[in-house]
Design a protein around this motif. Structure first.
Motif, PDB file in Angstrom:
ATOM      1  N   UNK A  62       0.832  -1.202   0.000  1.00 39.09           N
ATOM      2  CA  UNK A  62       0.000   0.000   0.000  1.00 39.09           C
ATOM      3  C   UNK A  62       0.866   1.252   0.000  1.00 39.09           C
ATOM      4  N   UNK A  63       1.915   1.253   0.802  1.00 37.93           N
ATOM      5  CA  UNK A  63       2.833   2.398   0.828  1.00 37.93           C
ATOM      6  C   UNK A  63       3.490   2.589  -0.534  1.00 37.93           C
ATOM      7  N   UNK A  64       3.845   1.482  -1.167  1.00 38.69           N
ATOM      8  CA  UNK A  64       4.476   1.573  -2.487  1.00 38.69           C
ATOM      9  C   UNK A  64       3.507   2.102  -3.533  1.00 38.69           C
ATOM     10  N   UNK A  65       2.226   1.776  -3.415  1.00 38.49           N
ATOM     11  CA  UNK A  65       1.233   2.244  -4.380  1.00 38.49           C
ATOM     12  C   UNK A  65       0.789   3.688  -4.131  1.00 38.49           C
ATOM     13  N   UNK A  66       0.909   4.167  -2.909  1.00 35.71           N
ATOM     14  CA  UNK A  66       0.519   5.543  -2.610  1.00 35.71           C
ATOM     15  C   UNK A  66       1.462   6.521  -3.293  1.00 35.71           C
ATOM     16  N   UNK A  67       2.730   6.202  -3.417  1.00 35.44           N
ATOM     17  CA  UNK A  67       3.702   7.113  -4.032  1.00 35.44           C
ATOM     18  C   UNK A  67       3.334   7.500  -5.459  1.00 35.44           C
ATOM     19  N   UNK A  71      -5.326   6.798  -4.654  1.00 36.95           N
ATOM     20  CA  UNK A  71      -6.268   7.558  -3.839  1.00 36.95           C
ATOM     21  C   UNK A  71      -7.530   6.738  -3.611  1.00 36.95           C
ATOM     22  N   UNK A  72      -8.189   7.018  -2.512  1.00 40.03           N
ATOM     23  CA  UNK A  72      -9.431   6.327  -2.154  1.00 40.03           C
ATOM     24  C   UNK A  72     -10.551   7.352  -2.162  1.00 40.03           C
ATOM     25  N   UNK A  73     -11.524   7.140  -3.026  1.00 41.63           N
ATOM     26  CA  UNK A  73     -12.678   8.038  -3.096  1.00 41.63           C
ATOM     27  C   UNK A  73     -13.937   7.209  -2.935  1.00 41.63           C
ATOM     28  N   UNK A  74     -14.607   7.418  -1.831  1.00 39.33           N
ATOM     29  CA  UNK A  74     -15.830   6.644  -1.585  1.00 39.33           C
ATOM     30  C   UNK A  74     -15.526   5.178  -1.388  1.00 39.33           C
ATOM     31  N   UNK A  75     -15.933   4.367  -2.335  1.00 44.77           N
ATOM     32  CA  UNK A  75     -15.710   2.926  -2.217  1.00 44.77           C
ATOM     33  C   UNK A  75     -14.766   2.396  -3.290  1.00 44.77           C
ATOM     34  N   UNK A  76     -14.050   3.278  -3.994  1.00 42.60           N
ATOM     35  CA  UNK A  76     -13.151   2.837  -5.063  1.00 42.60           C
ATOM     36  C   UNK A  76     -11.747   3.361  -4.832  1.00 42.60           C
ATOM     37  N   UNK A  77     -10.800   2.599  -5.327  1.00 41.74           N
ATOM     38  CA  UNK A  77      -9.391   2.997  -5.301  1.00 41.74           C
ATOM     39  C   UNK A  77      -8.980   3.309  -6.734  1.00 41.74           C
ATOM     40  N   UNK A  78      -8.244   4.381  -6.920  1.00 39.21           N
ATOM     41  CA  UNK A  78      -7.760   4.745  -8.263  1.00 39.21           C
ATOM     42  C   UNK A  78      -6.315   5.193  -8.169  1.00 39.21           C
TER      43      UNK A  78
END
Length: 84
Positions: A62-67, A71-78
């Motif tokens: 998760x840390x690697x993907x945040x870079x 982002x998390x908006x509502x119920x989806x990750x993009x």
């Protein structure tokens, strides 16, 4: 087992190419796991340590993907595409 390994390694160099390709990412993943004092198991029993290992790996992923912009908006990750 040893004779099978000797037989496989005495042949062509196909296994060496795979080994050279996959060793650095595996070594990097192990280094991430043992970073900051995570060399020793924290819990007694395999179930608790398995849960810890999977949680630690998920946190690192998760840390690697945040870079790159996860982002998390509502119920989806993009993942926001990189702009140049």
């Amino acid at each position: 087992m040893h004779s099978r390994f000797r037989h496989l390694t005495s042949g062509g160099g196909d296994w060496q190419a795979d080994y050279r390709r996959w060793r650095p990412p595996v070594e990097r993943a192990v280094a991430w796991l043992v970073h900051h004092g995570n060399r020793k198991l924290r819990y007694r029993g395999t179930i608790a340590n398995n849960v810890w290992l999977h949680t630690r790996a998920a946190a690192l992923d998760l840390r690697r993907l945040i870079n790159p912009g996860l982002t998390h908006t509502g119920s989806t990750w993009t993942i926001n595409p990189a702009t140049t």
